[in-house]
Design a protein around this motif. Structure first.
Motif, PDB file in Angstrom:
ATOM      1  N   GLU A  38       0.362   4.625  -2.131  1.00  0.00           N
ATOM      2  CA  GLU A  38       0.100   5.745  -2.016  1.00  0.00           C
ATOM      3  C   GLU A  38       0.724   6.727  -2.763  1.00  0.00           C
ATOM      4  OE1 GLU A  38      -2.972   6.765  -1.071  1.00  0.00           O
ATOM      5  OE2 GLU A  38      -1.851   8.530  -0.129  1.00  0.00           O
ATOM      6  N   ALA A  39       2.381   6.052  -2.813  1.00  0.00           N
ATOM      7  CA  ALA A  39       2.860   7.469  -3.013  1.00  0.00           C
ATOM      8  C   ALA A  39       2.369   7.489  -4.682  1.00  0.00           C
ATOM      9  CB  ALA A  39       4.351   7.047  -2.764  1.00  0.00           C
TER      10      ALA A  39
ATOM     11  N   ASP B  98      12.137   2.931   2.338  1.00  0.00           N
ATOM     12  CA  ASP B  98      11.860   3.193   3.450  1.00  0.00           C
ATOM     13  C   ASP B  98      12.026   2.027   4.201  1.00  0.00           C
ATOM     14  OD1 ASP B  98      11.170   5.531   4.121  1.00  0.00           O
ATOM     15  OD2 ASP B  98       9.156   5.784   3.814  1.00  0.00           O
ATOM     16  N   LYS B  99      11.784   0.548   3.473  1.00  0.00           N
ATOM     17  CA  LYS B  99      11.924  -0.704   3.841  1.00  0.00           C
ATOM     18  C   LYS B  99      12.952  -1.233   3.773  1.00  0.00           C
ATOM     19  CE  LYS B  99       6.699  -0.606   1.772  1.00  0.00           C
ATOM     20  NZ  LYS B  99       6.070  -1.810   0.812  1.00  0.00           N
TER      21      LYS B  99
ATOM     22  N   ALA C 207       8.554   5.259  -1.364  1.00  0.00           N
ATOM     23  CA  ALA C 207       8.707   4.016  -0.029  1.00  0.00           C
ATOM     24  C   ALA C 207       9.503   2.585  -0.698  1.00  0.00           C
ATOM     25  CB  ALA C 207       7.034   3.611  -1.122  1.00  0.00           C
ATOM     26  N   GLN C 208      10.262   2.652  -1.139  1.00  0.00           N
ATOM     27  CA  GLN C 208      11.564   0.728  -1.176  1.00  0.00           C
ATOM     28  C   GLN C 208      12.194   1.826  -0.666  1.00  0.00           C
ATOM     29  OE1 GLN C 208      11.701  -2.247  -3.693  1.00  0.00           O
ATOM     30  NE2 GLN C 208       9.759  -2.131  -2.486  1.00  0.00           N
TER      31      GLN C 208
ATOM     32  N   PRO D 175       0.876  -1.231   0.082  1.00  0.00           N
ATOM     33  CA  PRO D 175       0.463   0.114  -0.439  1.00  0.00           C
ATOM     34  C   PRO D 175       0.989   1.463  -0.435  1.00  0.00           C
ATOM     35  CG  PRO D 175      -0.303  -1.753   1.863  1.00  0.00           C
ATOM     36  CD  PRO D 175       0.177  -2.339   0.823  1.00  0.00           C
ATOM     37  N   GLU D 176       2.020   1.374   0.609  1.00  0.00           N
ATOM     38  CA  GLU D 176       2.659   2.530   0.434  1.00  0.00           C
ATOM     39  C   GLU D 176       3.553   3.217  -0.700  1.00  0.00           C
ATOM     40  OE1 GLU D 176       3.913  -0.350   1.854  1.00  0.00           O
ATOM     41  OE2 GLU D 176       3.052  -0.032   3.331  1.00  0.00           O
ATOM     42  N   GLU D 177       3.974   2.313  -1.434  1.00  0.00           N
ATOM     43  CA  GLU D 177       3.967   2.394  -2.875  1.00  0.00           C
ATOM     44  C   GLU D 177       2.800   3.015  -4.082  1.00  0.00           C
ATOM     45  OE1 GLU D 177       5.173  -0.113  -1.393  1.00  0.00           O
ATOM     46  OE2 GLU D 177       7.029   0.484  -1.502  1.00  0.00           O
TER      47      GLU D 177
END
Ligand SMILES: *Cc1c(COP(=O)(O)O)cnc(C)c1O
Length: 408
Positions: free
Chosen positions: A24-25, A251-252, A248-249, A20-22
């Protein structure tokens, strides 16, 4: 007997971390209506965050790892016929940029146990025409940067670190990509973090940073009083959509690396003492971040060596790569036959004969490495069950191959 399972793959969602993070970005990015990095904020955010993450002063995003290496070479502003030392075991994307810039790639041998170049192997190919040294931290294991930087500094030659396979790899508690003049990273599908295609260039040097920035942007002086196209340069920009995914990536990344290191250590423990198998040799005082996990296979113990073991593992759905890139980079047609611009063979026409001497005697470590290495696919979605599956099947395959000799 072990039941066959399918390992997660970095070629699809099973072995990647998109969520969902990617999404949403990307949604936010599209909502702005601005997809070019010259106007948007996602690529800028990526650059700021990545530089801070690894401790570099500057980071610039670009369209691929190949583009990143091209930026690094172009930043050195070499003359046609100048020499850039590089490794004989790498991705072609790390070599063709040298040729595009009119420089001669001069290949260097590797240590057959780490697969990396060393200060000793680099020293052998330094010449008065050497204007740069590309060191590749292969598979996530750092080169021994202490002696390499000492050698390079003594000769006043800038070092480019190809970190495409070594996100968050450390050497003496310092991230790779910050030792040399320039660091390059790839965000290609199969790397630690990805946007499908993409790259990042890092440096601490403001003058190199300026040239890298310009090289990505057709050398157009955005924001200058009298902007112009200052030199020959492509458009290597990353789009905002990819910048959004990359933020987003990023952050992981810590979790990705932590997982890869943990499962790799578990496999090493499982395989210890297995005859004919050498588990990864990790450079001293460093953290190997396991882009891939390599076994070195001794064919005097395991008949058929890496090729036979690889074939046996493929029967269990383990898509390993015996001999990695198969042959040294200089054996590829583009280099061997000097296929460059039309029929000109340029810039190889400017090369000293020694610079293109690929005789086997200069590359004992390279041939040895490729003859023995078995590259296991690796990613952050591996669980203890996957490690167990790998170790059981590797053990079984080694036992059955060696048993055949025992019986005669
Ligand atoms: C992947 C890779 C490259 C090239 O990166 P791309 O994004 O595929 O262009 C360069 N060097 C090394 C060591 C690589 O693994």
């Amino acid at each position: 007997m072990t039941n066959r399972i399918t390992l997660p793959s970095d070629q699809d969602a099973t072995g990647r971390t998109f969520g969902p993070e990617e999404l949403e970005a990307v949604r936010q990015c599209l909502a702005t209506g601005t997809l070019t990095s010259t106007k948007g904020n996602f690529v800028k955010q990526l650059e700021t965050k990545f530089a801070a993450k690894i401790g570099a002063k500057f980071a610039y995003a670009c369209s691929s790892g190949t583009a990143a290496v091209h930026c690094a070479i172009a930043a050195l502003d070499t003359e046609p016929g100048d020499e850039i030392i590089t490794t004989s075991i790498t991705d072609m994307g790390a070599i063709t940029p040298i040729i595009y810039q009119g420089a001669i790639p001069v290949f260097c041998d590797v240590d057959p146990h780490t697969y990396n170049v060393t200060a000793e192997s680099i020293a052998k190919v330094i010449s008065p025409k050497t204007k740069g040294i590309v060191v590749t931290h292969l598979f996530g294991n750092p080169c021994d940067m202490g002696p390499i930087m000492e050698l390079a500094n003594r000769h006043g030659i800038p070092v480019i670190e190809d970190c495409a396979q070594s996100f968050l790899t450390t050497y003496n508690d310092q991230y790779v990509g910050t030792f040399g003049a320039v660091g390059t990273f790839s965000l290609q599908q199969g790397k630690h973090i990805t946007t499908g295609e993409g790259g990042i260039v890092t440096t601490n040097d403001p003058a190199l940073a300026r040239r890298i920035y310009l090289f990505i942007n057709k050398a157009w002086g955005y924001g200058d009083a009298k902007p112009d196209h200052y030199f020959i340069a492509p458009n290597y920009r990353m789009s905002e959509l990819l910048g959004a995914v990359a933020v987003a990536q990023l952050d992981k990344l810590d979790a990705v690396v932590e997982s890869r290191v943990r499962t790799a250590a578990a496999l090493t423990t499982e395989l210890s003492g297995l005859p004919g198998i050498e588990t990864p040799v990790i450079t001293e005082n460093s953290v190997h971040t396991f882009w891939k996990y390599c076994l070195r296979v001794d064919e005097t113990v395991i008949p058929g060596g890496t090729v036979a073991l690889g074939a046996a593992l493929k029967d269990y759905g383990i898509l390993c790569a015996p001999r990695y890139i198969q042959k040294p980079a200089f054996e590829c047609i583009v280099i061997k036959d000097q296929v460059t611009f039309g029929t000109s063979r340029w810039p190889f026409t400017l090369a000293r004969p020694e610079a293109t001497d690929y005789s086997r005697c200069h590359f004992e470590g390279t041939w040895n490495a490729l003859e023995h290495v078995l590259v296991l696919p690796w990613n952050e979605k591996y669980t203890d069950e996957h490690i167990q599956y790998l170790s059981t099947n590797i053990r079984n395959a080694v036992m059955s191959l060696t048993a055949k000799v025992a019986v005669g």
